[in-house]
Design an enzyme around this catalytic site. Structure first.
Site, short mmCIF file in Angstrom:
data_model
loop_
_atom_site.label_atom_id
_atom_site.label_comp_id
_atom_site.label_asym_id
_atom_site.label_seq_id
_atom_site.Cartn_x
_atom_site.Cartn_y
_atom_site.Cartn_z
N ASN A 9 0.90 -1.16 -0.01
CA ASN A 9 -0.12 -0.01 0.02
C ASN A 9 0.98 1.27 -0.12
OD1 ASN A 9 -2.01 1.91 0.42
ND2 ASN A 9 -2.61 1.25 2.60
N LYS A 11 0.10 4.24 -0.42
CA LYS A 11 -0.63 5.73 0.31
C LYS A 11 -0.39 6.53 -0.74
CE LYS A 11 -0.31 3.40 4.74
NZ LYS A 11 -0.61 3.63 6.22
N HIS A 95 -9.87 1.35 4.52
CA HIS A 95 -8.58 1.51 5.23
C HIS A 95 -8.85 2.63 6.35
CE1 HIS A 95 -4.60 2.64 6.34
NE2 HIS A 95 -4.33 1.63 5.77
N GLU A 97 -7.22 4.98 7.48
CA GLU A 97 -6.89 6.46 7.06
C GLU A 97 -8.02 6.92 6.43
OE1 GLU A 97 -3.24 5.78 5.39
OE2 GLU A 97 -2.20 5.21 7.41
N GLU A 167 -5.84 -4.90 10.73
CA GLU A 167 -5.18 -3.78 10.77
C GLU A 167 -5.19 -2.90 11.93
OE1 GLU A 167 -2.89 -2.62 6.98
OE2 GLU A 167 -4.55 -1.11 7.15
N GLY A 173 2.12 2.42 10.77
CA GLY A 173 2.87 3.37 10.66
C GLY A 173 3.72 3.99 12.02
N SER A 205 2.88 -1.77 10.59
CA SER A 205 4.37 -1.94 10.84
C SER A 205 4.83 -3.22 10.50
CB SER A 205 4.54 -1.53 12.48
OG SER A 205 4.17 -0.25 12.50
P1 PGA Z 1 2.54 0.44 7.81
O1 PGA Z 1 0.82 0.66 7.00
O2 PGA Z 1 2.88 -0.84 7.38
O3 PGA Z 1 3.17 1.68 7.45
O4 PGA Z 1 2.06 0.39 9.15
C1 PGA Z 1 0.09 -0.50 6.82
C2 PGA Z 1 -1.26 0.17 6.27
O5 PGA Z 1 -1.62 0.99 6.55
O6 PGA Z 1 -1.85 -0.74 5.56
#
Ligand code: PGA
Length: 245
Positions: A9, A11, A95, A97, A167, A173, A205
């Site tokens: 991803n 982003k 997601h 976010e 998640e 993150g 992460s």
């Molecule tokens: P990350 O993000 O691996 O940077 O924690 C995962 C995600 O948001 O899908």
């Protein structure tokens, strides 16, 4: 046995088409030999145009979101049919976010899931709890609630094409992933709630040090990788470790 899936991803990264092409080419070269893994790259929509996704490359593509209508007067939206016609096979939906910064509701997420399935895309539905919800012991309730609301009125046949990504929001993150035990428990809760054989991925992460254990110890069918998917060496290492585990 179903292939393990590793989803990148990206982003809202990177900032230029050139950087996106360089990143894609390094990943493509590095993962060439790991045929047992389904690798899915979800770049920003604007980079999906750069190259024919139907080429005989092992890497599959996905969107990071989609709208619930096929076409029409919906300024700024991208439809699942447009993604499909561009060669995408997957789309990330719900997601955290998007839920947080764009106030996406479970109802909207449910509509997007249905539209994506109708367009013959495989939706990757993201669910997970906040740190506060975890502290209050609400993990089971939160996951059950999200699954129920996001997946209303779906037939058993439709559910077969769905992928769930667990998640935990507090692990995204942060450089600090969920423990394997807690992730395994969440995976069990999701399985119990769905009562169907559905692929469940872990995200939050993920790096080359913890990737193997989410598959081996916690039993996930794959990974959703954010930050580490922007570092080709680290991402390729994750794929290699999972492929060889
Ligand atoms: P990350 O993000 O691996 O940077 O924690 C995962 C995600 O948001 O899908």
């Amino acid at each position: 046995m179903e292939k393990l899936i590793i989803v990148a991803n990206w982003k809202c990264n990177p900032t230029t088409l050139l950087k996106a092409k360089l990143l894609f080419n390094s990943i493509k070269r590095g993962v060439r030999s790991f045929k047992k893994i389904e690798i899915v790259i979800c770049p920003p929509f604007v980079y999906l145009m750069a190259g024919d996704k139907r080429q005989a490359t092992r890497i599959k593509f996905g969107g990071q979101d989609c709208f619930w209508e096929e076409e029409g007067a919906f300024t700024g939206e991208i439809s699942p049919l447009q993604l499909k016609n561009l060669g995408c096979r997957y789309v990330i939906i719900g997601h955290s976010e998007r839920r947080k910064y764009f106030s996406e509701t479970n109802k909207e997420i449910g509509q997007k899931i249905k539209a994506a399935l109708l367009a013959k895309l495989k939706p990757i539905l993201c669910i997970g709890e906040t740190r506060q919800e975890r502290r209050k012991g609400k993990v089971e309730r939160v996951l059950r609630d999200q699954l129920k609301k996001d997946l209303t009125d779906l037939s058993a046949h439709q559910l077969k094409n769905l992928i769930i990504a667990y998640e935990p929001i507090w692990a995204i993150g942060k450089g600090r992933a969920c423990s394997f035990e807690d992730a395994k428990w969440a995976r069990y809760l999701i399985k119990k709630s769905l009562k169907k054989k559905i692929s469940i991925l872990y995200g939050g992460s993920v790096n080359s040090k913890n990737a193997k254990n989410f598959i081996k110890e916690a039993g996930f069918q794959g990974l959703l990788v954010g930050g580490a998917s922007l570092k080709p060496k680290e991402f390729i290492k994750i794929v290699k470790i999972v492929a060889e585990s």
